[in-house]
Scaffold this motif. Structure first.
Motif, PDB file in Angstrom:
ATOM      1  N   ARG A  68     -14.806-102.095 -76.333  1.00  0.00           N
ATOM      2  CA  ARG A  68     -15.044-102.935 -77.514  1.00  0.00           C
ATOM      3  C   ARG A  68     -14.888-104.413 -77.154  1.00  0.00           C
ATOM      4  O   ARG A  68     -15.708-105.253 -77.550  1.00  0.00           O
ATOM      5  N   ASN A  69     -13.843-104.726 -76.400  1.00  0.00           N
ATOM      6  CA  ASN A  69     -13.635-106.121 -76.001  1.00  0.00           C
ATOM      7  C   ASN A  69     -14.794-106.632 -75.154  1.00  0.00           C
ATOM      8  O   ASN A  69     -15.195-107.804 -75.269  1.00  0.00           O
ATOM      9  N   PHE A  70     -15.333-105.764 -74.290  1.00  0.00           N
ATOM     10  CA  PHE A  70     -16.478-106.157 -73.473  1.00  0.00           C
ATOM     11  C   PHE A  70     -17.680-106.489 -74.362  1.00  0.00           C
ATOM     12  O   PHE A  70     -18.362-107.496 -74.159  1.00  0.00           O
ATOM     13  N   SER A 101     -20.418-112.914 -77.646  1.00  0.00           N
ATOM     14  CA  SER A 101     -20.026-114.319 -77.773  1.00  0.00           C
ATOM     15  C   SER A 101     -20.730-115.181 -76.724  1.00  0.00           C
ATOM     16  O   SER A 101     -21.066-116.344 -76.986  1.00  0.00           O
ATOM     17  N   GLU A 102     -20.977-114.618 -75.542  1.00  0.00           N
ATOM     18  CA  GLU A 102     -21.650-115.366 -74.481  1.00  0.00           C
ATOM     19  C   GLU A 102     -23.138-115.529 -74.751  1.00  0.00           C
ATOM     20  O   GLU A 102     -23.787-116.439 -74.206  1.00  0.00           O
ATOM     21  N   MET A 114     -17.715-107.456 -77.493  1.00  0.00           N
ATOM     22  CA  MET A 114     -17.477-108.704 -78.226  1.00  0.00           C
ATOM     23  C   MET A 114     -17.581-109.915 -77.301  1.00  0.00           C
ATOM     24  O   MET A 114     -18.104-110.971 -77.705  1.00  0.00           O
ATOM     25  N   LYS A 115     -17.124-109.778 -76.078  1.00  0.00           N
ATOM     26  CA  LYS A 115     -17.219-110.879 -75.123  1.00  0.00           C
ATOM     27  C   LYS A 115     -18.680-111.175 -74.793  1.00  0.00           C
ATOM     28  O   LYS A 115     -19.111-112.345 -74.770  1.00  0.00           O
ATOM     29  N   LEU A 116     -19.452-110.135 -74.534  1.00  0.00           N
ATOM     30  CA  LEU A 116     -20.855-110.329 -74.188  1.00  0.00           C
ATOM     31  C   LEU A 116     -21.628-110.948 -75.353  1.00  0.00           C
ATOM     32  O   LEU A 116     -22.463-111.832 -75.159  1.00  0.00           O
ATOM     33  N   TRP A 169     -19.159 -98.286 -78.596  1.00  0.00           N
ATOM     34  CA  TRP A 169     -18.822 -99.490 -77.819  1.00  0.00           C
ATOM     35  C   TRP A 169     -19.245 -99.332 -76.368  1.00  0.00           C
ATOM     36  O   TRP A 169     -19.732-100.279 -75.745  1.00  0.00           O
ATOM     37  N   TYR A 186     -16.519-111.129 -66.194  1.00  0.00           N
ATOM     38  CA  TYR A 186     -15.604-110.899 -67.308  1.00  0.00           C
ATOM     39  C   TYR A 186     -14.664-109.754 -66.986  1.00  0.00           C
ATOM     40  O   TYR A 186     -15.048-108.767 -66.362  1.00  0.00           O
ATOM     41  N   LYS A 187     -13.454-109.886 -67.467  1.00  0.00           N
ATOM     42  CA  LYS A 187     -12.443-108.837 -67.321  1.00  0.00           C
ATOM     43  C   LYS A 187     -11.898-108.521 -68.705  1.00  0.00           C
ATOM     44  O   LYS A 187     -11.287-109.363 -69.343  1.00  0.00           O
ATOM     45  N   GLU A 188     -12.143-107.307 -69.159  1.00  0.00           N
ATOM     46  CA  GLU A 188     -11.667-106.891 -70.474  1.00  0.00           C
ATOM     47  C   GLU A 188     -11.023-105.517 -70.374  1.00  0.00           C
ATOM     48  O   GLU A 188     -11.382-104.714 -69.524  1.00  0.00           O
TER      49      GLU A 188
END
Length: 314
Positions: A303-305, A311-312, A307-309, A277, A297-299
């Motif tokens: 892993r959350n970062f 999705s963007e 998934m956020k990237l 990740w 973004y704030k994660e």
């Protein structure tokens, strides 16, 4: 990998090395379809494609995977401080980056490296560009490399190239199945859907028996799975570089690059603390920055970062 590929022998050797636990199965499957490897003359652009009987590639395309792969992996050393600080402090990545006085210069150097790699697509032959002095020339001899880091990158690039050949191999299988079932061209699966299906098949072929290899060679499943997942993520970044800007949002022939990235960078249920990740997050930050995208973004986890990237990007 070499500047003078040896056709079928070279490709089968590469594929068997990338997924050694499936070597005999792969050879049998290859022979069943009876297709051939054609090495095309190098020319502008990149060439790796499949017909009903052949997989066709140019030596320069393999050089591009190597050069761009070695260059893109520098994203880890460039973006890792910002990613770590962002997770630890809860600050947005753009904010963290803006406070680093040396970052702009370092990023310019990173972009210059990637620009050199992409310039390979604009010439007829690899010898026409100035190869970076600190990146080794493509070689099949892993032990000839000068550092553990270079050997590790070699492994990832080799699996990334194997992924690309497996993708094309699946196209060959699709054509063979269509011929067997006498499916008319107008009744085929849409081209963009077939591309996604070939991506998924190639990825699963590399990943699905990683546990068997780990058991037979004294590794943990996580060690093997995360290494292969990292290589597929690197393949996704190289595919992004090979995809014309006009195709990034998808077409009748290709899915959007966001969809392909999301399909290829799935993590295989790797735990949140897996280095996969972290390293993949750095690669994706590099893509976003190359496209001039904001990173506000704030994660709380790497892993959350990721998934956020992803999705963007869709």
């Amino acid at each position: 990998m070499t500047n003078t590929p040896t056709g079928e022998t070279m490709v089968l050797h590469l594929l068997r090395g990338a997924v050694p636990e499936r070597a005999d199965e792969l050879t049998k499957l290859w022979r069943e379809h009876g297709h051939e490897i054609m090495v095309a003359p190098s020319a502008k652009g990149a060439r790796m494609e499949a017909t009903s009987k052949h997989i066709i590639f140019s030596p320069k395309t393999i050089d591009f995977f190597w050069l761009f792969g070695f260059s893109a992996w520098r994203a880890v050393e460039l973006y890792s401080p910002a990613l770590v600080l962002g997770v630890l402090t809860g600050d947005a990545l753009d904010s963290v980056i803006s406070r680093d006085e040396d970052f702009r210069h370092l990023e310019q150097e990173y972009k210059r490296r990637l620009g050199t790699a992409k310039s390979l697509l604009d010439v007829d032959d690899t010898t026409e560009i100035e190869w970076p002095a600190d990146i080794p020339m493509p070689t099949e001899q892993r032990e000839s490399l000068s550092s553990v880091e270079q050997m590790a990158t070699f492994d990832l690039v080799a699996i990334a190239v194997a992924f690309a050949f497996l993708h094309e191999f699946k196209h060959v299988q699709v054509r063979a199945e269509e011929k067997k079932l006498k499916i008319k061209e107008e009744d085929r699966q849409p081209a963009n859907e077939e591309e996604m299906a070939c991506d998924t098949w190639a990825r699963e072929y590399i990943m699905s028996k990683a546990g068997a290899y780990a058991k037979d060679h004294g590794h943990s499943y996580q060690q093997v799975a995360q290494k292969r997942a990292m290589a597929v993520a690197l393949a996704a970044v190289i595919i992004h570089a090979l995809t014309p800007q006009s195709e990034h949002w998808g077409s009748e022939n290709y899915p959007s690059i966001g969809q392909r990235l999301a399909t290829l960078i799935a993590g295989d249920n790797l735990p949140d603390d897996s280095p996969f990740w972290f390293l993949t997050g750095c690669l994706l930050i590099g893509l976003m920055r190359l496209d001039g995208r904001r990173l506000d973004y704030k994660e709380a986890t790497f892993r959350n970062f990721v998934m956020k990237l992803l999705s963007e990007m869709q």
